[in-house]
Design a protein around this motif. Structure first.
Motif, short mmCIF file in Angstrom:
data_model
loop_
_atom_site.label_atom_id
_atom_site.label_comp_id
_atom_site.label_asym_id
_atom_site.label_seq_id
_atom_site.Cartn_x
_atom_site.Cartn_y
_atom_site.Cartn_z
N SER A 184 0.87 -1.18 0.00
CA SER A 184 0.00 0.00 0.00
C SER A 184 0.89 1.22 0.00
CB SER A 184 -0.90 -0.01 1.24
OG SER A 184 -1.67 1.18 1.27
N LEU A 186 -1.79 -1.20 -3.79
CA LEU A 186 -2.83 -0.21 -3.50
C LEU A 186 -2.19 1.18 -3.57
CD1 LEU A 186 -5.55 -0.36 -0.75
CD2 LEU A 186 -4.19 1.71 -1.05
N ILE A 191 -5.13 -1.43 -6.92
CA ILE A 191 -6.33 -0.87 -6.26
C ILE A 191 -6.05 0.61 -6.06
CG2 ILE A 191 -7.84 -0.96 -4.24
CD1 ILE A 191 -6.65 -3.82 -3.71
N THR A 238 -7.55 4.20 -4.42
CA THR A 238 -8.54 4.58 -3.40
C THR A 238 -8.66 6.11 -3.32
OG1 THR A 238 -6.81 4.41 -1.72
CG2 THR A 238 -8.25 2.50 -1.98
N VAL A 274 -11.76 2.40 -5.95
CA VAL A 274 -12.64 2.69 -4.81
C VAL A 274 -12.79 4.21 -4.79
CG1 VAL A 274 -12.92 2.52 -2.30
CG2 VAL A 274 -11.75 0.69 -3.56
N VAL A 276 -17.44 1.39 -5.85
CA VAL A 276 -16.31 0.50 -6.13
C VAL A 276 -16.49 -0.06 -7.53
CG1 VAL A 276 -15.02 -1.55 -5.42
CG2 VAL A 276 -16.12 -0.11 -3.69
N THR A 305 -14.99 -2.64 -10.32
CA THR A 305 -14.09 -3.78 -10.55
C THR A 305 -14.30 -4.23 -12.00
OG1 THR A 305 -15.57 -5.66 -10.12
CG2 THR A 305 -14.69 -4.51 -8.18
N ILE A 352 -8.32 -2.36 3.72
CA ILE A 352 -8.36 -3.06 2.43
C ILE A 352 -7.11 -3.94 2.29
CG2 ILE A 352 -8.25 -2.78 -0.09
CD1 ILE A 352 -9.91 -0.19 0.24
N VAL A 391 -7.25 -7.93 1.75
CA VAL A 391 -6.74 -8.52 0.50
C VAL A 391 -5.62 -9.51 0.81
CG1 VAL A 391 -5.50 -7.99 -1.65
CG2 VAL A 391 -7.48 -6.61 -0.98
N ASP A 450 -11.43 -8.82 -5.42
CA ASP A 450 -12.62 -7.96 -5.58
C ASP A 450 -13.51 -8.02 -4.34
OD1 ASP A 450 -11.55 -7.93 -8.09
OD2 ASP A 450 -13.43 -8.25 -9.15
N VAL A 452 -12.03 -6.35 -1.24
CA VAL A 452 -12.14 -4.89 -1.27
C VAL A 452 -13.56 -4.46 -0.88
CG1 VAL A 452 -12.08 -2.84 -2.76
CG2 VAL A 452 -10.29 -4.59 -2.97
#
Ligand SMILES: NC(=O)C1=CN([C@@H]2O[C@H](COP(=O)(O)OP(=O)(O)OC[C@H]3O[C@@H](n4cnc5c(N)ncnc54)[C@H](OP(=O)(O)O)[C@@H]3O)[C@@H](O)[C@H]2O)[C@@H](O)CC1
Ligand SMILES: Nc1ncnc2c1ncn2[C@@H]1O[C@H](COP(=O)(O)OP(=O)(O)O)[C@@H](O)[C@H]1O
Ligand SMILES: [Mg+2]
Length: 280
Positions: free
Chosen positions: A97, A126, A148, A150, A189, A197, A199, A226, A230, A237, A240
Protein backbone atom coordinates in the motif's frame (compact mmCIF):
# COMPACT_ATOMS: atom_id res chain seq x y z
CA UNK A 1 -25.04 -0.40 -9.82
CA UNK A 2 -25.18 -3.23 -7.27
CA UNK A 3 -25.34 -2.44 -3.58
CA UNK A 4 -22.68 -3.46 -1.06
CA UNK A 5 -24.55 -4.92 1.90
CA UNK A 6 -23.77 -7.13 4.88
CA UNK A 7 -24.20 -10.16 2.60
CA UNK A 8 -20.59 -9.62 1.43
CA UNK A 9 -19.22 -10.33 4.93
CA UNK A 10 -19.75 -14.11 5.27
CA UNK A 11 -18.54 -14.54 1.69
CA UNK A 12 -15.19 -13.06 2.68
CA UNK A 13 -14.60 -13.30 6.44
CA UNK A 14 -14.10 -17.01 7.15
CA UNK A 15 -13.28 -18.91 10.31
CA UNK A 16 -9.53 -19.38 10.53
CA UNK A 17 -8.28 -22.92 9.90
CA UNK A 18 -6.70 -24.51 12.97
CA UNK A 19 -3.61 -25.48 11.04
CA UNK A 20 -2.39 -22.03 10.09
CA UNK A 21 0.31 -19.56 11.08
CA UNK A 22 1.05 -15.89 10.50
CA UNK A 23 2.34 -16.64 7.00
CA UNK A 24 -1.11 -17.95 6.09
CA UNK A 25 -2.57 -14.46 6.51
CA UNK A 26 -0.33 -12.52 4.21
CA UNK A 27 2.55 -10.07 4.24
CA UNK A 28 1.76 -6.39 3.81
CA UNK A 29 4.03 -3.40 3.22
CA UNK A 30 2.61 0.03 3.96
CA UNK A 31 4.66 2.89 2.53
CA UNK A 32 4.00 6.51 3.44
CA UNK A 33 3.98 8.96 6.32
CA UNK A 34 6.53 11.72 5.80
CA UNK A 35 7.86 13.88 8.63
CA UNK A 36 4.53 15.79 8.80
CA UNK A 37 2.00 13.05 8.01
CA UNK A 38 3.23 10.25 10.26
CA UNK A 39 -0.28 9.88 11.66
CA UNK A 40 -1.58 8.82 8.26
CA UNK A 41 0.64 5.76 7.98
CA UNK A 42 0.15 4.90 11.64
CA UNK A 43 -3.62 4.87 11.08
CA UNK A 44 -3.16 2.72 7.97
CA UNK A 45 -0.99 0.34 9.96
CA UNK A 46 -3.62 0.03 12.67
CA UNK A 47 -6.17 -0.85 9.98
CA UNK A 48 -3.99 -3.57 8.49
CA UNK A 49 -2.86 -5.15 11.76
CA UNK A 50 -6.29 -5.09 13.41
CA UNK A 51 -7.86 -6.52 10.23
CA UNK A 52 -5.64 -9.56 10.82
CA UNK A 53 -2.82 -9.41 8.27
CA UNK A 54 -0.17 -11.97 9.20
CA UNK A 55 2.88 -9.70 8.99
CA UNK A 56 2.88 -5.96 8.49
CA UNK A 57 5.90 -3.79 7.75
CA UNK A 58 5.58 -0.01 7.72
CA UNK A 59 8.06 1.89 5.57
CA UNK A 60 8.01 5.49 6.74
CA UNK A 61 10.08 8.49 7.75
CA UNK A 62 12.51 7.61 10.53
CA UNK A 63 10.96 10.29 12.77
CA UNK A 64 7.76 8.20 12.98
CA UNK A 65 9.31 5.03 14.39
CA UNK A 66 8.63 5.50 18.09
CA UNK A 67 5.08 6.81 17.59
CA UNK A 68 4.34 3.88 15.29
CA UNK A 69 5.49 1.39 17.88
CA UNK A 70 3.68 3.18 20.69
CA UNK A 71 0.44 2.65 18.73
CA UNK A 72 1.09 -0.71 17.16
CA UNK A 73 4.10 -2.77 18.27
CA UNK A 74 2.85 -5.66 16.11
CA UNK A 75 4.08 -3.86 12.99
CA UNK A 76 7.69 -3.84 11.87
CA UNK A 77 9.36 -0.55 11.01
CA UNK A 78 11.60 0.23 8.06
CA UNK A 79 13.06 3.58 6.99
CA UNK A 80 11.54 4.40 3.59
CA UNK A 81 14.76 6.16 2.57
CA UNK A 82 16.72 2.92 2.89
CA UNK A 83 16.63 1.82 -0.74
CA UNK A 84 18.67 -1.33 -0.14
CA UNK A 85 16.19 -2.56 2.46
CA UNK A 86 13.19 -1.65 0.29
CA UNK A 87 14.68 -3.51 -2.64
CA UNK A 88 15.33 -6.55 -0.45
CA UNK A 89 11.98 -6.66 1.35
CA UNK A 90 9.45 -5.60 -1.27
CA UNK A 91 9.60 -8.83 -3.32
CA UNK A 92 8.57 -10.79 -0.19
CA UNK A 93 5.26 -8.90 0.14
CA UNK A 94 1.80 -10.00 -0.98
CA UNK A 95 0.26 -6.54 -0.75
CA UNK A 96 1.92 -3.13 -0.99
CA UNK A 97 0.00 0.00 0.00
CA UNK A 98 1.62 3.21 -1.18
CA UNK A 99 0.90 6.87 -0.57
CA UNK A 100 -1.01 7.50 2.66
CA UNK A 101 0.63 10.61 4.10
CA UNK A 102 3.57 10.32 1.70
CA UNK A 103 3.53 13.99 0.66
CA UNK A 104 4.18 15.29 -2.81
CA UNK A 105 7.80 16.46 -2.79
CA UNK A 106 10.63 15.18 -4.97
CA UNK A 107 11.62 12.52 -2.45
CA UNK A 108 8.09 11.14 -2.58
CA UNK A 109 8.08 11.15 -6.37
CA UNK A 110 11.40 9.26 -6.49
CA UNK A 111 10.13 6.71 -3.98
CA UNK A 112 7.01 6.05 -6.06
CA UNK A 113 9.11 5.52 -9.18
CA UNK A 114 11.40 3.10 -7.30
CA UNK A 115 8.44 1.11 -5.98
CA UNK A 116 6.68 0.97 -9.35
CA UNK A 117 9.89 -0.59 -10.69
CA UNK A 118 10.05 -3.17 -7.91
CA UNK A 119 6.41 -4.33 -7.94
CA UNK A 120 5.83 -7.70 -9.66
CA UNK A 121 2.72 -8.88 -11.55
CA UNK A 122 1.82 -11.36 -8.76
CA UNK A 123 1.59 -8.60 -6.16
CA UNK A 124 -1.32 -6.35 -5.23
CA UNK A 125 -0.47 -2.64 -5.21
CA UNK A 126 -2.83 -0.21 -3.50
CA UNK A 127 -2.28 3.43 -4.46
CA UNK A 128 -3.70 6.06 -2.07
CA UNK A 129 -3.44 9.70 -1.06
CA UNK A 130 -0.34 11.60 -2.14
CA UNK A 131 0.73 8.80 -4.49
CA UNK A 132 -2.49 9.29 -6.49
CA UNK A 133 -1.86 13.02 -6.67
CA UNK A 134 1.67 12.44 -7.99
CA UNK A 135 0.60 9.72 -10.44
CA UNK A 136 -1.92 12.19 -11.87
CA UNK A 137 0.43 15.18 -11.89
CA UNK A 138 3.31 13.41 -13.62
CA UNK A 139 1.17 10.94 -15.62
CA UNK A 140 3.16 8.06 -14.12
CA UNK A 141 2.46 4.66 -15.69
CA UNK A 142 1.18 2.20 -13.10
CA UNK A 143 3.11 -1.09 -13.00
CA UNK A 144 1.76 -4.42 -14.16
CA UNK A 145 0.11 -5.87 -11.05
CA UNK A 146 -3.30 -6.07 -9.46
CA UNK A 147 -3.88 -2.37 -8.77
CA UNK A 148 -6.33 -0.87 -6.26
CA UNK A 149 -6.76 2.91 -6.32
CA UNK A 150 -8.54 4.58 -3.40
CA UNK A 151 -9.13 8.23 -4.41
CA UNK A 152 -11.32 10.74 -2.63
CA UNK A 153 -13.32 12.87 -5.04
CA UNK A 154 -10.59 15.46 -5.64
CA UNK A 155 -7.98 12.73 -6.19
CA UNK A 156 -10.41 11.04 -8.63
CA UNK A 157 -10.75 14.35 -10.48
CA UNK A 158 -6.95 14.64 -10.67
CA UNK A 159 -6.64 11.05 -11.88
CA UNK A 160 -9.41 11.01 -14.47
CA UNK A 161 -10.22 14.63 -15.28
CA UNK A 162 -13.88 14.14 -14.27
CA UNK A 163 -14.68 17.31 -12.34
CA UNK A 164 -16.08 16.84 -8.89
CA UNK A 165 -19.39 18.48 -9.76
CA UNK A 166 -19.83 16.07 -12.68
CA UNK A 167 -19.02 12.89 -10.78
CA UNK A 168 -21.85 10.38 -10.70
CA UNK A 169 -22.10 6.61 -11.26
CA UNK A 170 -22.28 7.01 -15.06
CA UNK A 171 -19.36 9.44 -15.48
CA UNK A 172 -17.30 7.49 -12.95
CA UNK A 173 -17.96 4.24 -14.82
CA UNK A 174 -16.81 5.79 -18.09
CA UNK A 175 -13.65 7.13 -16.46
CA UNK A 176 -13.01 3.73 -14.88
CA UNK A 177 -13.43 2.02 -18.26
CA UNK A 178 -10.72 4.31 -19.63
CA UNK A 179 -8.35 3.31 -16.84
CA UNK A 180 -9.08 -0.37 -17.54
CA UNK A 181 -7.77 -0.04 -21.10
CA UNK A 182 -4.20 0.20 -19.81
CA UNK A 183 -4.71 -1.69 -16.54
CA UNK A 184 -7.03 -4.67 -16.94
CA UNK A 185 -6.59 -5.68 -13.28
CA UNK A 186 -7.48 -2.35 -11.71
CA UNK A 187 -10.08 -1.78 -8.98
CA UNK A 188 -11.19 1.78 -8.20
CA UNK A 189 -12.64 2.69 -4.81
CA UNK A 190 -14.11 6.15 -5.42
CA UNK A 191 -14.65 7.45 -1.91
CA UNK A 192 -17.46 9.77 -0.86
CA UNK A 193 -20.48 9.71 1.43
CA UNK A 194 -21.67 6.91 -0.88
CA UNK A 195 -18.46 5.22 -1.95
CA UNK A 196 -18.51 3.50 -5.34
CA UNK A 197 -16.31 0.50 -6.13
CA UNK A 198 -15.53 -0.37 -9.75
CA UNK A 199 -14.09 -3.78 -10.55
CA UNK A 200 -13.59 -5.50 -13.90
CA UNK A 201 -16.72 -7.54 -13.20
CA UNK A 202 -19.10 -4.92 -11.83
CA UNK A 203 -19.87 -1.60 -10.16
CA UNK A 204 -20.99 -1.38 -6.56
CA UNK A 205 -22.23 1.30 -4.18
CA UNK A 206 -21.75 1.21 -0.43
CA UNK A 207 -24.92 1.27 1.66
CA UNK A 208 -23.56 2.19 5.06
CA UNK A 209 -21.52 5.00 6.56
CA UNK A 210 -22.05 8.25 8.43
CA UNK A 211 -20.96 11.90 8.38
CA UNK A 212 -19.35 11.10 11.74
CA UNK A 213 -16.65 9.57 9.50
CA UNK A 214 -15.75 12.90 7.92
CA UNK A 215 -12.43 13.43 9.68
CA UNK A 216 -8.75 13.28 8.64
CA UNK A 217 -7.26 9.82 8.56
CA UNK A 218 -10.48 8.03 7.66
CA UNK A 219 -9.22 7.18 4.16
CA UNK A 220 -5.77 6.24 5.42
CA UNK A 221 -7.50 3.76 7.71
CA UNK A 222 -9.57 2.35 4.84
CA UNK A 223 -6.39 1.81 2.79
CA UNK A 224 -4.99 -0.20 5.71
CA UNK A 225 -8.15 -2.28 6.15
CA UNK A 226 -8.36 -3.06 2.43
CA UNK A 227 -4.71 -4.17 2.50
CA UNK A 228 -5.35 -6.41 5.49
CA UNK A 229 -8.40 -8.00 3.88
CA UNK A 230 -6.74 -8.52 0.50
CA UNK A 231 -3.72 -10.11 2.18
CA UNK A 232 -5.87 -12.70 3.96
CA UNK A 233 -8.88 -13.46 1.85
CA UNK A 234 -9.26 -15.26 -1.47
CA UNK A 235 -10.92 -12.98 -4.01
CA UNK A 236 -9.37 -9.52 -4.30
CA UNK A 237 -12.62 -7.96 -5.58
CA UNK A 238 -14.71 -9.39 -2.75
CA UNK A 239 -12.06 -8.53 -0.15
CA UNK A 240 -12.14 -4.89 -1.27
CA UNK A 241 -15.95 -4.78 -1.13
CA UNK A 242 -16.00 -6.36 2.32
CA UNK A 243 -13.35 -3.93 3.59
CA UNK A 244 -15.28 -0.91 2.30
CA UNK A 245 -18.45 -2.19 3.91
CA UNK A 246 -16.76 -3.09 7.22
CA UNK A 247 -15.03 0.30 7.58
CA UNK A 248 -18.33 2.18 7.24
CA UNK A 249 -20.46 -0.32 9.13
CA UNK A 250 -18.24 -0.08 12.22
CA UNK A 251 -18.33 3.72 11.94
CA UNK A 252 -22.13 3.69 11.70
CA UNK A 253 -22.35 1.48 14.79
CA UNK A 254 -20.04 3.75 16.80
CA UNK A 255 -21.92 6.83 15.57
CA UNK A 256 -25.04 5.63 17.35
CA UNK A 257 -23.35 6.89 20.49
CA UNK A 258 -20.66 9.25 19.23
CA UNK A 259 -20.83 12.61 17.45
CA UNK A 260 -17.58 11.92 15.58
CA UNK A 261 -15.87 8.56 15.00
CA UNK A 262 -12.09 8.59 15.15
CA UNK A 263 -10.32 6.45 12.56
CA UNK A 264 -8.32 4.48 15.13
CA UNK A 265 -11.56 3.51 16.89
CA UNK A 266 -12.72 1.77 13.73
CA UNK A 267 -9.51 -0.24 13.60
CA UNK A 268 -9.73 -1.16 17.26
CA UNK A 269 -13.22 -2.55 16.70
CA UNK A 270 -12.21 -4.72 13.72
CA UNK A 271 -11.33 -7.93 15.60
CA UNK A 272 -14.69 -7.87 17.38
CA UNK A 273 -16.69 -7.00 14.24
CA UNK A 274 -14.92 -9.69 12.20
CA UNK A 275 -15.52 -12.23 14.96
CA UNK A 276 -19.24 -11.44 14.85
CA UNK A 277 -19.42 -11.81 11.08
CA UNK A 278 -17.10 -14.75 10.36
CA UNK A 279 -18.62 -17.69 8.50
CA UNK A 280 -17.71 -21.39 8.51
N1 LIG B 1 -2.88 12.80 10.28
C1 LIG B 1 -2.30 12.75 9.08
O1 LIG B 1 -1.11 12.51 8.95
C2 LIG B 1 -3.13 12.97 7.88
C3 LIG B 1 -2.54 12.91 6.63
N2 LIG B 1 -3.25 12.98 5.47
C4 LIG B 1 -2.52 12.78 4.20
O2 LIG B 1 -2.35 14.03 3.64
C5 LIG B 1 -2.11 13.89 2.25
C6 LIG B 1 -2.99 14.87 1.51
O3 LIG B 1 -4.33 14.41 1.50
P1 LIG B 1 -5.58 15.37 1.60
O4 LIG B 1 -6.74 14.58 1.23
O5 LIG B 1 -5.63 16.00 2.95
O6 LIG B 1 -5.24 16.54 0.58
P2 LIG B 1 -5.53 16.68 -0.99
O7 LIG B 1 -5.26 15.46 -1.77
O8 LIG B 1 -4.83 17.90 -1.47
O9 LIG B 1 -7.10 16.91 -1.04
C7 LIG B 1 -7.67 17.98 -0.38
C8 LIG B 1 -8.19 19.01 -1.38
O10 LIG B 1 -9.25 18.41 -2.10
C9 LIG B 1 -10.45 19.10 -1.84
N3 LIG B 1 -11.60 18.18 -1.79
C10 LIG B 1 -12.75 18.33 -2.45
N4 LIG B 1 -13.56 17.31 -2.24
C11 LIG B 1 -12.94 16.49 -1.40
C12 LIG B 1 -13.31 15.26 -0.82
N5 LIG B 1 -14.48 14.65 -1.06
N6 LIG B 1 -12.44 14.67 0.01
C13 LIG B 1 -11.24 15.26 0.28
N7 LIG B 1 -10.84 16.44 -0.28
C14 LIG B 1 -11.69 17.05 -1.10
C15 LIG B 1 -10.22 19.83 -0.55
O11 LIG B 1 -11.10 20.92 -0.50
P3 LIG B 1 -11.34 21.78 0.84
O12 LIG B 1 -11.36 20.80 1.97
O13 LIG B 1 -10.15 22.67 0.92
O14 LIG B 1 -12.61 22.48 0.61
C16 LIG B 1 -8.75 20.22 -0.70
O15 LIG B 1 -8.60 21.34 -1.55
C17 LIG B 1 -2.45 12.44 1.89
O16 LIG B 1 -1.26 11.71 1.70
C18 LIG B 1 -3.18 11.97 3.12
O17 LIG B 1 -2.98 10.58 3.28
C19 LIG B 1 -4.69 13.14 5.52
O18 LIG B 1 -5.17 11.85 5.44
C20 LIG B 1 -5.16 13.85 6.79
C21 LIG B 1 -4.58 13.22 8.04
N1 LIG C 1 -20.21 12.08 4.97
C1 LIG C 1 -19.61 10.90 4.89
N2 LIG C 1 -20.31 9.76 4.96
C2 LIG C 1 -19.71 8.57 4.88
N3 LIG C 1 -18.37 8.41 4.71
C3 LIG C 1 -17.62 9.50 4.60
C4 LIG C 1 -18.18 10.80 4.70
N4 LIG C 1 -17.18 11.68 4.56
C5 LIG C 1 -16.04 10.98 4.41
N5 LIG C 1 -16.30 9.67 4.44
C6 LIG C 1 -15.32 8.57 4.26
O1 LIG C 1 -14.09 8.96 4.86
C7 LIG C 1 -12.99 8.60 4.03
C8 LIG C 1 -12.25 9.86 3.59
O2 LIG C 1 -11.12 9.52 2.83
P1 LIG C 1 -9.94 10.55 2.59
O3 LIG C 1 -10.46 11.88 2.20
O4 LIG C 1 -8.95 9.90 1.72
O5 LIG C 1 -9.37 10.67 4.10
P2 LIG C 1 -7.89 10.90 4.65
O6 LIG C 1 -6.97 11.08 3.48
O7 LIG C 1 -7.97 12.12 5.51
O8 LIG C 1 -7.53 9.69 5.44
C9 LIG C 1 -13.59 7.82 2.86
O9 LIG C 1 -13.59 6.44 3.15
C10 LIG C 1 -15.03 8.36 2.80
O10 LIG C 1 -15.91 7.43 2.23
MG1 LIG D 1 -6.89 10.17 1.69
Amino acid sequence: MKLITSSILPKVIRKRPTKSFKGTYGKVALIGGNHNFGGAIIMSTLGTVYAGAGLTTTFTDASNQSSLHAWVPEAMFADYQDQAQLTQLLPTMDVISLGSGLGTDEQALNLIKLIFNLVTPEQVLLVDGSALTLVAKYQLALPTATIIVTPHQMEWERLTGVQLANQNPATNQRAYNQLLVDHPHLIAVVKSAQTEVFTPTGAFQNTTGTPAQATGGMGDTLAGIISGFVAQFQSVDDAVLAAVYTHSAIAAQLAQQQYVVLPHQISEDLPHFMHEHQAD
